[in-house]
Design an enzyme around this catalytic site. Sequence first.
Site, PDB file in Angstrom:
ATOM      1  N   THR A  51       1.452   3.951   1.522  1.00  0.00           N
ATOM      2  CA  THR A  51       2.067   4.534   2.720  1.00  0.00           C
ATOM      3  C   THR A  51       3.145   3.652   3.342  1.00  0.00           C
ATOM      4  OG1 THR A  51       0.380   3.553   4.162  1.00  0.00           O
ATOM      5  CG2 THR A  51      -0.048   5.780   3.320  1.00  0.00           C
ATOM      6  N   LYS A  52       3.237   2.397   2.916  1.00  0.00           N
ATOM      7  CA  LYS A  52       4.156   1.457   3.552  1.00  0.00           C
ATOM      8  C   LYS A  52       5.616   1.827   3.279  1.00  0.00           C
ATOM      9  CE  LYS A  52       1.107  -1.456   5.298  1.00  0.00           C
ATOM     10  NZ  LYS A  52      -0.174  -0.763   5.088  1.00  0.00           N
ATOM     11  N   THR A  53       6.515   1.243   4.065  1.00  0.00           N
ATOM     12  CA  THR A  53       7.952   1.492   3.887  1.00  0.00           C
ATOM     13  C   THR A  53       8.372   1.184   2.461  1.00  0.00           C
ATOM     14  OG1 THR A  53       8.318   0.921   6.211  1.00  0.00           O
ATOM     15  CG2 THR A  53      10.244   0.929   4.769  1.00  0.00           C
ATOM     16  N   LEU A  54       7.900   0.075   1.920  1.00  0.00           N
ATOM     17  CA  LEU A  54       8.021  -0.217   0.493  1.00  0.00           C
ATOM     18  C   LEU A  54       6.614  -0.166  -0.068  1.00  0.00           C
ATOM     19  CD1 LEU A  54       9.729  -1.043  -1.950  1.00  0.00           C
ATOM     20  CD2 LEU A  54       9.372  -3.439  -1.304  1.00  0.00           C
ATOM     21  N   PHE A  61       0.859  -1.183   0.000  1.00  0.00           N
ATOM     22  CA  PHE A  61       0.000   0.000   0.000  1.00  0.00           C
ATOM     23  C   PHE A  61       0.904   1.245   0.000  1.00  0.00           C
ATOM     24  CE2 PHE A  61      -2.730   3.168   2.139  1.00  0.00           C
ATOM     25  CZ  PHE A  61      -3.874   3.056   1.353  1.00  0.00           C
TER      26      PHE A  61
END
Length: 374
Positions: free
Chosen positions: A191-194, A189
């Site tokens: 917003t995730k770190t990746l 998603f």
Amino acid sequence: MEVKFFTPTREYAEKKDEFDKAIQSVLNSGNFIMGRQVTDFEDAIKEYTGAKYAVSVASGTDALVITSDILGFKNGREVITSPFTFLASTSCIAKGCAKPVFVDIDEDTFNIDAEKIEEKINANTVGILPIHLFSQMSNMDKIMDLASRNHLRVLEDAAEAFGMKWKGKNSALYRHSGTIGDMGIFSFFPTKTLGGYGDGGMIVTNDARLAEMAKMFRVHGASKKYHYDYLGYNSRLDTIQAAVLSVKLKYIDEAIEKRAKVSDWYKERLNDCDYIKIPDIKGEQKPVYYVFNILAQNRDELAAYLKQNNIGTSIYYPIPLHLQKCFDYLGHKKGDFPVAEKVSKEILALPIYPEITEDEVDFVCTAIKNFYKK
């Protein structure tokens, strides 16, 4: 000054040529479903995480549903997990008609309290689903020991945990989140770190049979075209998303380091504020600050004040799952999981992403301190 809770536009501006080239290559190929970039990205995930197998799917939620199905989390069996998480971490259990069995959380980490799991294990228990939340992994030493002694499956919800690593007491090496249990999942998603430029997910495992089942389950249960071994799902990572994520994966270590630096800025500036508490990192592990949470007195008033000052925040999670209407049938009531309920009233996530500036963090911290001086 305005400080957004999250913005993808700064990263895109920094690496615009690479992203545009990656996307254009997919458009030029015309292969939008299961194209070469998908396989390349799966191979890159295997190399980065150390997992033997990586199977991409359309979202982190789909990854949870598919792996829960494969691991037998269904038909009235019980699966132990945390009530303090996003819905998908538990709906994947309920959708297979298994029973979610909640265990309260550790107030210092927000993860499942591994010391309370054993008392919930019975003859009907089939698995444990730990969620690695926000910045750190659950106590995988304790969880894997319990699983081994009780012949339980372990599904790691590492949706928020890309880049996190656990060493534990009896290991010489750090192991990446998602690769310790029977199966693990990641979410991509935005917003995730990746994070991608849309939805996306990944299933990882070190078991060849489980990986083969995951590959079939993502394409309706087919072992080959129009030959269906299982009743599966339609869940494939778009080729464009794989291309975007492959660019971002090249810079993931740099992004993680920048997040760590931002977390240090917050800790330094908020260390002397008596009205907030910053979570502790527990166990021998390498954290990743996907989210920077604080426990704040007068949380709702603080959030409103920060909003008035053009500072974005978020609350993960305002209502624990055992008190959600969709889980009324489980028969829980207020007070059943007091730590999760307490944390849900105090937790507040502050802006953190690799491109945020030190001046912006200063602005956020000054606003927080000004609120408590009123």
